[in-house]
Write a protein that holds these residues in place. Structure first.
Motif, short mmCIF file in Angstrom:
data_model
loop_
_atom_site.label_atom_id
_atom_site.label_comp_id
_atom_site.label_asym_id
_atom_site.label_seq_id
_atom_site.Cartn_x
_atom_site.Cartn_y
_atom_site.Cartn_z
N TYR A 109 -57.44 22.89 0.19
CA TYR A 109 -56.08 22.61 0.63
C TYR A 109 -55.72 23.76 1.55
CZ TYR A 109 -55.99 19.25 -3.18
OH TYR A 109 -56.27 18.19 -4.01
N ARG A 110 -55.58 23.48 2.85
CA ARG A 110 -55.49 24.55 3.85
C ARG A 110 -54.37 24.31 4.85
NH1 ARG A 110 -56.97 25.07 9.04
NH2 ARG A 110 -57.74 27.08 9.76
N GLY A 111 -53.73 25.40 5.27
CA GLY A 111 -52.72 25.30 6.31
C GLY A 111 -52.12 26.63 6.66
N GLU A 112 -51.33 26.59 7.73
CA GLU A 112 -50.62 27.79 8.19
C GLU A 112 -49.36 27.95 7.36
OE1 GLU A 112 -48.45 29.37 12.23
OE2 GLU A 112 -50.25 28.13 12.43
N THR A 113 -49.04 29.19 7.02
CA THR A 113 -47.88 29.46 6.18
C THR A 113 -47.04 30.63 6.70
OG1 THR A 113 -49.05 31.03 4.74
CG2 THR A 113 -49.12 28.71 4.10
N THR A 114 -45.79 30.62 6.28
CA THR A 114 -44.88 31.72 6.51
C THR A 114 -44.66 32.39 5.16
OG1 THR A 114 -43.76 30.50 8.26
CG2 THR A 114 -42.55 32.34 7.28
N ILE A 115 -44.77 33.71 5.12
CA ILE A 115 -44.54 34.45 3.87
C ILE A 115 -43.04 34.56 3.66
CG2 ILE A 115 -44.93 36.61 2.64
CD1 ILE A 115 -47.32 37.09 4.60
N THR A 116 -42.55 33.94 2.58
CA THR A 116 -41.11 33.93 2.31
C THR A 116 -40.71 34.87 1.18
OG1 THR A 116 -41.32 32.02 0.86
CG2 THR A 116 -40.81 31.59 3.19
N ASP A 117 -41.66 35.27 0.35
CA ASP A 117 -41.39 36.25 -0.70
C ASP A 117 -42.68 37.03 -0.92
OD1 ASP A 117 -39.62 37.34 -2.85
OD2 ASP A 117 -41.30 36.67 -4.07
N PHE A 118 -42.56 38.35 -1.03
CA PHE A 118 -43.74 39.22 -1.13
C PHE A 118 -43.37 40.40 -2.01
CE2 PHE A 118 -46.96 41.94 1.28
CZ PHE A 118 -48.05 41.29 0.77
N SER A 119 -43.47 40.21 -3.32
CA SER A 119 -42.97 41.18 -4.28
C SER A 119 -44.08 41.95 -4.99
CB SER A 119 -42.13 40.48 -5.35
OG SER A 119 -41.07 39.77 -4.76
N LEU A 120 -43.78 43.19 -5.30
CA LEU A 120 -44.63 44.02 -6.16
C LEU A 120 -43.79 44.43 -7.36
CD1 LEU A 120 -46.46 46.41 -3.67
CD2 LEU A 120 -47.53 44.77 -5.20
N GLU A 121 -44.40 44.39 -8.54
CA GLU A 121 -43.70 44.81 -9.76
C GLU A 121 -44.44 46.01 -10.34
OE1 GLU A 121 -42.56 43.07 -14.13
OE2 GLU A 121 -42.68 41.68 -12.45
N PHE A 122 -43.69 47.06 -10.66
CA PHE A 122 -44.25 48.31 -11.18
C PHE A 122 -43.71 48.58 -12.58
CE2 PHE A 122 -43.72 48.65 -6.56
CZ PHE A 122 -45.02 48.92 -6.15
N PRO A 123 -44.21 47.89 -13.60
CA PRO A 123 -43.69 48.10 -14.96
C PRO A 123 -44.13 49.46 -15.52
CG PRO A 123 -45.54 46.59 -15.01
CD PRO A 123 -45.27 46.88 -13.56
N GLN B 39 -44.60 29.41 2.49
CA GLN B 39 -44.05 28.11 2.90
C GLN B 39 -44.92 27.54 4.00
OE1 GLN B 39 -41.31 26.34 1.66
NE2 GLN B 39 -42.17 24.77 2.98
N GLY B 40 -45.40 26.31 3.80
CA GLY B 40 -46.22 25.65 4.80
C GLY B 40 -45.49 25.50 6.12
N SER B 41 -46.22 25.72 7.21
CA SER B 41 -45.68 25.54 8.56
C SER B 41 -46.56 24.51 9.24
CB SER B 41 -45.72 26.88 9.32
OG SER B 41 -45.26 26.71 10.63
N GLY B 42 -46.15 23.26 9.18
CA GLY B 42 -46.98 22.16 9.71
C GLY B 42 -47.71 21.47 8.57
N ALA B 43 -48.72 20.70 8.96
CA ALA B 43 -49.43 19.85 8.00
C ALA B 43 -50.33 20.63 7.06
CB ALA B 43 -50.27 18.83 8.76
N LEU B 44 -50.45 20.13 5.84
CA LEU B 44 -51.42 20.61 4.87
C LEU B 44 -52.68 19.78 5.03
CD1 LEU B 44 -52.13 22.32 2.32
CD2 LEU B 44 -51.23 20.41 0.97
N GLU B 45 -53.79 20.45 5.30
CA GLU B 45 -55.07 19.75 5.45
C GLU B 45 -55.77 19.68 4.09
OE1 GLU B 45 -57.38 22.09 8.17
OE2 GLU B 45 -55.83 22.04 9.71
N VAL B 46 -56.36 18.54 3.80
CA VAL B 46 -57.14 18.40 2.57
C VAL B 46 -58.54 18.01 3.02
CG1 VAL B 46 -57.40 17.21 0.37
CG2 VAL B 46 -55.10 17.63 1.31
N LYS B 47 -59.50 18.90 2.72
CA LYS B 47 -60.89 18.64 3.10
C LYS B 47 -61.72 18.51 1.82
CE LYS B 47 -60.67 20.95 7.53
NZ LYS B 47 -61.22 21.95 8.42
N ALA B 48 -62.34 17.35 1.65
CA ALA B 48 -63.15 17.10 0.45
C ALA B 48 -64.37 18.00 0.44
CB ALA B 48 -63.56 15.64 0.39
N GLY B 49 -64.78 18.40 -0.76
CA GLY B 49 -65.95 19.24 -0.92
C GLY B 49 -67.24 18.46 -0.75
N ALA B 50 -68.32 19.21 -0.79
CA ALA B 50 -69.65 18.62 -0.57
C ALA B 50 -70.10 17.70 -1.67
CB ALA B 50 -70.68 19.73 -0.42
#
Length: 135
Positions: free
Chosen positions: A98-112, A124-135
Motif C-alpha cells: 500500500y503505497r503513496g505520497e504523504t504529508t507529515i501532519t503529526d511528528f511527536s517524540l515522547e520522553f517518559p 496524510q495521503g496526498s493523491g491516490a493510494l496504490e495497491v500492488k499485489a505481491g508475488a
C-alpha cells in the motif's frame, strides 16, 4: 486463506525509489475513507436514502521505539523540517504494498521518565493510494 499477524507488516520510507524500513515501528494503521454524496430524489424507492461515493482519502498512523540512528526516521525528520512530502508504503508478508505520497501532519517524540523514548507519526495521503499485489 491464510491469516497473518501485524508484526510481519512493516512501514517503509522511500529514498530514491528504494524503501528504508522504519526501525522500532510497533503499530501502524492504514485508514481509508470516502465522502458520501446524497443521491436521494423524489423517485427513490420507499423512504430509503441513496448515496454515491465521493472523494476518497487515506492516511497512515504509526508509532514505535525511537532509534536515533535510523535512516528512515532521518528521512522523515528532514522532510518535516523542510515541509516536504514523503513516499511511504506498508508491505505485507505476501509482498502486497500500500503505497503513496504523504504529508507529515503529526511528528511527536515522547520522553517518559521511566520507559523507552517513542515516536508517533501521522501521514496524510496526498493523491491516490496504490495497491500492488505481491508475488
Amino acid at each position: 486463506m491464510s491469516k497473518m499477524t501485524g508484526m510481519k507488516c512493516k512501514v517503509y520510507i522511500e529514498d530514491s525509489a528504494t524503501g528504508k524500513i522504519l526501525a522500532g515501528q510497533r503499530n501502524a494503521t492504514l485508514s481509508r475513507s470516502a465522502e458520501t454524496i446524497d443521491a436521494t430524489s423524489k423517485d427513490t424507492a420507499g423512504f430509503w436514502k441513496e448515496s454515491l461515493a465521493g472523494f476518497k482519502e487515506w492516511s497512515i498512523d504509526c508509532d514505535g521505539a525511537y532509534i536515533e540512528s535510523d535512516v528512515a526516521y532521518g528521512l522523515l525528520e528532514k522532510a518535516f523540517i523542510n515541509s516536504e512530502n514523503v513516499v511511504v508504503y506498508i508491505e505485507l508478508p505476501s509482498g502486497t504494498k500500500y503505497r503513496g505520497e504523504t504529508t507529515i501532519t503529526d511528528f511527536s517524540l515522547e520522553f517518559p521518565y521511566d520507559d523507552l523514548v517513542t515516536y508517533s507519526i501521522s501521514l496524510q495521503g496526498s493523491g491516490a493510494l496504490e495497491v500492488k499485489a505481491g508475488a
